[in-house]
Design a protein around this motif. Structure first.
Motif, mmCIF file in Angstrom:
data_model
loop_
_atom_site.group_PDB
_atom_site.id
_atom_site.type_symbol
_atom_site.label_atom_id
_atom_site.label_comp_id
_atom_site.label_asym_id
_atom_site.label_seq_id
_atom_site.Cartn_x
_atom_site.Cartn_y
_atom_site.Cartn_z
ATOM 1 N N SER A 99 -8.937 7.758 3.300
ATOM 2 C CA SER A 99 -8.415 6.725 3.037
ATOM 3 C C SER A 99 -9.681 5.642 2.603
ATOM 4 C CB SER A 99 -7.833 6.170 4.140
ATOM 5 O OG SER A 99 -7.620 4.647 4.443
ATOM 6 N N ASP A 149 -6.954 10.449 13.412
ATOM 7 C CA ASP A 149 -5.934 9.455 12.778
ATOM 8 C C ASP A 149 -4.638 10.124 12.608
ATOM 9 O OD1 ASP A 149 -4.629 7.648 11.599
ATOM 10 O OD2 ASP A 149 -6.161 7.180 9.858
ATOM 11 N N GLY A 163 -3.151 -1.969 15.627
ATOM 12 C CA GLY A 163 -2.866 -0.818 14.422
ATOM 13 C C GLY A 163 -4.370 0.019 14.444
ATOM 14 N N VAL A 164 -4.140 1.083 13.730
ATOM 15 C CA VAL A 164 -5.262 2.139 13.585
ATOM 16 C C VAL A 164 -6.466 1.205 12.941
ATOM 17 C CG1 VAL A 164 -6.135 4.031 12.128
ATOM 18 C CG2 VAL A 164 -3.711 4.053 13.265
ATOM 19 N N ALA A 165 -6.324 0.268 12.197
ATOM 20 C CA ALA A 165 -7.406 -0.634 11.535
ATOM 21 C C ALA A 165 -8.111 -1.012 12.386
ATOM 22 C CB ALA A 165 -6.797 -1.492 10.584
ATOM 23 N N PHE A 222 -4.624 12.331 4.586
ATOM 24 C CA PHE A 222 -4.494 11.643 3.657
ATOM 25 C C PHE A 222 -5.741 11.530 2.728
ATOM 26 C CE2 PHE A 222 -5.123 7.591 1.509
ATOM 27 C CZ PHE A 222 -3.840 6.905 1.395
ATOM 28 N N SER A 257 0.845 -1.311 0.105
ATOM 29 C CA SER A 257 0.049 -0.026 -0.044
ATOM 30 C C SER A 257 0.933 1.306 -0.178
ATOM 31 C CB SER A 257 -1.078 -0.067 1.134
ATOM 32 O OG SER A 257 -0.267 0.550 2.385
ATOM 33 N N SER A 294 3.074 1.498 12.289
ATOM 34 C CA SER A 294 3.114 0.949 10.829
ATOM 35 C C SER A 294 3.901 1.627 9.873
ATOM 36 C CB SER A 294 1.623 0.768 10.070
ATOM 37 O OG SER A 294 0.905 -0.207 11.021
ATOM 38 N N LYS A 295 3.770 3.044 10.059
ATOM 39 C CA LYS A 295 4.573 3.781 9.262
ATOM 40 C C LYS A 295 6.134 4.146 9.415
ATOM 41 C CE LYS A 295 0.746 4.697 7.287
ATOM 42 N NZ LYS A 295 0.469 3.809 6.022
ATOM 43 N N SER A 323 -0.151 4.387 15.149
ATOM 44 C CA SER A 323 0.618 3.089 15.168
ATOM 45 C C SER A 323 1.835 3.099 14.695
ATOM 46 C CB SER A 323 -0.359 1.876 14.395
ATOM 47 O OG SER A 323 0.178 2.550 12.829
HETATM 48 C C1 LIG Z 1 -4.925 7.206 6.638
HETATM 49 C C2 LIG Z 1 -4.280 5.708 7.124
HETATM 50 N N1 LIG Z 1 -4.642 5.519 8.675
HETATM 51 C C3 LIG Z 1 -4.194 4.499 9.318
HETATM 52 C C4 LIG Z 1 -3.214 3.729 8.617
HETATM 53 C C5 LIG Z 1 -2.721 2.423 9.418
HETATM 54 O O1 LIG Z 1 -3.200 1.669 9.611
HETATM 55 P P1 LIG Z 1 -2.580 0.324 10.617
HETATM 56 O O2 LIG Z 1 -2.033 1.275 11.885
HETATM 57 O O3 LIG Z 1 -3.771 -0.482 11.041
HETATM 58 O O4 LIG Z 1 -1.611 -0.075 9.965
HETATM 59 C C6 LIG Z 1 -3.060 3.692 7.171
HETATM 60 C C7 LIG Z 1 -2.345 2.649 6.655
HETATM 61 O O5 LIG Z 1 -2.028 2.662 5.435
HETATM 62 C C8 LIG Z 1 -3.665 4.802 6.530
HETATM 63 O O6 LIG Z 1 -3.398 4.896 5.197
#
Ligand SMILES: Cc1ncc(COP(=O)(O)O)c(C=O)c1O
Length: 486
Positions: free
Chosen positions: A222, A294, A187-189, A266, A120, A325-326, A323
């Protein structure tokens, strides 16, 4: 991809693929097995729609010269693909791409969604993952665990991690937070899924109003986040975004919450301005609503310190989501929620029901990484690398496409290149993905409005890749201009 459009008949135009554009479709030529490379590459491009039905391929001689292979190789491969029904040899017009009986989705108005397993756009470069530091953190973290920590986890999260996160978020994001306000999630998800369900059931942000519960979202947004809200039964209402972020003055009265990306919108990459922040919070206060902030890539700001979170201004109405994740890796599935007590309680219960809590050794490792300073060290290094990559790409783009304005602040792992229309968008997304660069159609992120452009994942674009990426974008912009002329 680069194609020249020439008149075919009065009702239909013919697309001719330029010989040089073949390389964009096929990717780099291997040293060995060029026949297989040519066959597999062409086959994939026809099947997944990158080469549209009716596209005329270059002559055998031109293709061979452009690809640096023999004419015999080209002829053999074309014969095989004609035999497979993917190409058609027409006496006067040459070899054209066949119309497949069941075209894959994505040949319509927008570019196809990322194929399963595709990277992604906001994924960090895995080469930067601090393997040694993480391995040390796992060792230290696990060593520090007591026997009591090795049963089912506290669904709110390991205390030592919540404490470390509270310190970190106070310092890095100006957040009003103690360990009691933190819920550790995958995660944010996951945070969004759980909060969306609670909102849909009327268990947070007031009593359940008329169904279905409405939540405001940024337009564009997103796509993944929207999907999670819809899956929970929420109805989303798009609110436009401009250079100052979400148009908070347009937030609807009948929404119970808003999902917003204030530090780095985003996908457009703008920052929510101070007046907008105030008006967002006034809207939340007026209707006892929630703001879901977010904060997905807030630490990756390259030109200055990141602006503080909105949660710093109102810890009662803002729920902060983040999170690793980035910055580290989405593979860890580790994130956090900072929320007021009326949200923490239901959220912890929902987390318990969802999965009985997040892996304790992973949480302990993140706590150790934060406490040892290794997280900060990695952040400094990652910022430097990503900033250089982004800069190199932007400089090259400015030279190659002088009229095109790439918006957004110097931050994060993606940028948006506006394009003239849907054909250009398709060409850019397909060309970038073929080149191994994560890409998404900007129009696909629109809620009510669909602007054409491409969201480009910049994290893995090294200096050596820049020319190729820019060539794809230039060719795509050209496709779009031809489309406009047509
Ligand atoms: C706008 C946005 N928020 C949150 C996330 C992260 O999600 P997660 O922390 O679940 O990996 C992403 C992941 O691509 C994103 O694009």
């Amino acid at each position: 991809m680069q194609g020249q459009i020439v008149p075919g008949s009065l009702v239909q135009m013919t697309i001719r693929l330029e010989p040089d554009a073949l390389l964009l479709v096929l990717g780099p030529r291997p040293v060995r097995d060029v026949g297989r490379w040519l066959h597999d590459g062409l086959r994939a491009a026809v099947v997944d729609g990158r080469l549209e039905a009716g596209t005329v391929l270059p002559s055998g001689r031109d293709a061979a010269a452009a690809l640096g292979v023999s004419r015999g190789t080209v002829t053999t491969v074309v014969d095989v693909l004609v035999g497979e029904g993917l190409l058609v040899s027409r006496p006067r017009s040459g070899v054209v791409v066949a119309a497949l009986p069941a075209p894959p989705s994505g040949r319509g108005a927008t570019a196809p969604p990322a194929p399963p397993g595709a990277v992604s756009v906001g994924t960090p470069d895995p080469a930067l993952f601090p393997r040694a530091a993480w391995a040390r953190a796992v060792r230290e973290g696990v060593r520090g665990l007591g026997d009591g920590d090795l049963g089912y986890p506290d669904p709110q999260g390991l205390r030592v991690l919540r404490e470390a996160l509270a310190v970190h978020l106070r310092r890095a994001r100006g957040a009003h937070v103690t360990a009691d306000d933190v819920v550790v999630v995958s995660g944010v998800a996951q945070a969004l899924s759980l909060l969306a369900r609670l909102l849909a059931e009327g268990r947070i942000a007031g009593a359940r109003p008329a169904e279905p519960v409405r939540v405001a979202v940024e337009d564009p947004s997103s796509r993944g986040a929207l999907g999670l809200l819809h899956d929970a039964g929420l109805r989303t209402v798009g609110v436009p975004v401009d250079a100052d972020g979400l148009r908070a003055d347009l937030l609807p009265d009948d929404a119970r919450a808003v999902l917003v990306t204030p530090a780095h919108q985003f996908p457009l990459g703008v920052v929510l301005g101070p007046a907008r922040r105030r008006s967002l919070l006034a809207w939340a206060a007026a209707g006892d609503r929630l703001v879901l902030e977010d904060d997905y890539d807030a630490e990756l700001r390259y030109d200055r310190r990141p602006v503080a979170s909105v949660q710093a201004l109102d810890a009662e109405r803002v729920v902060l989501l983040g999170s690793v994740s980035k910055l580290l890796s989405p593979a860890l599935r580790l994130g956090w929620v900072v929320a007021p007590p009326r949200v923490v309680g239901p959220l912890v219960r929902a987390k318990r029901h969802a999965d009985l809590g997040t892996s304790v050794p992973e949480q302990a490792a993140l706590a150790a990484l934060l406490a040892s300073g290794a997280y900060q060290r990695h952040l400094r290094r990652a910022r430097l690398v990503y900033r250089q990559r982004r800069r190199a790409l932007l400089d090259a783009l400015a030279r190659a496409l002088p009229g095109v304005e790439v918006g957004g602040v110097a931050a994060g792992l993606h940028l948006v290149v506006p394009l003239p229309g849907p054909a250009a968008e398709r060409a850019a997304v397909q060309g970038l993905r073929a080149a191994g660069v994560p890409a998404e159609a900007l129009s696909g992120t629109g809620v009510d409005r669909a602007e054409a452009g491409v969201v480009v994942g910049t994290a893995r674009v090294r200096e050596a890749d820049v020319a190729r990426v820019v060539a794809v974008l230039r060719a795509a912009a050209l496709t779009g201009n031809q489309e406009l002329v047509r």
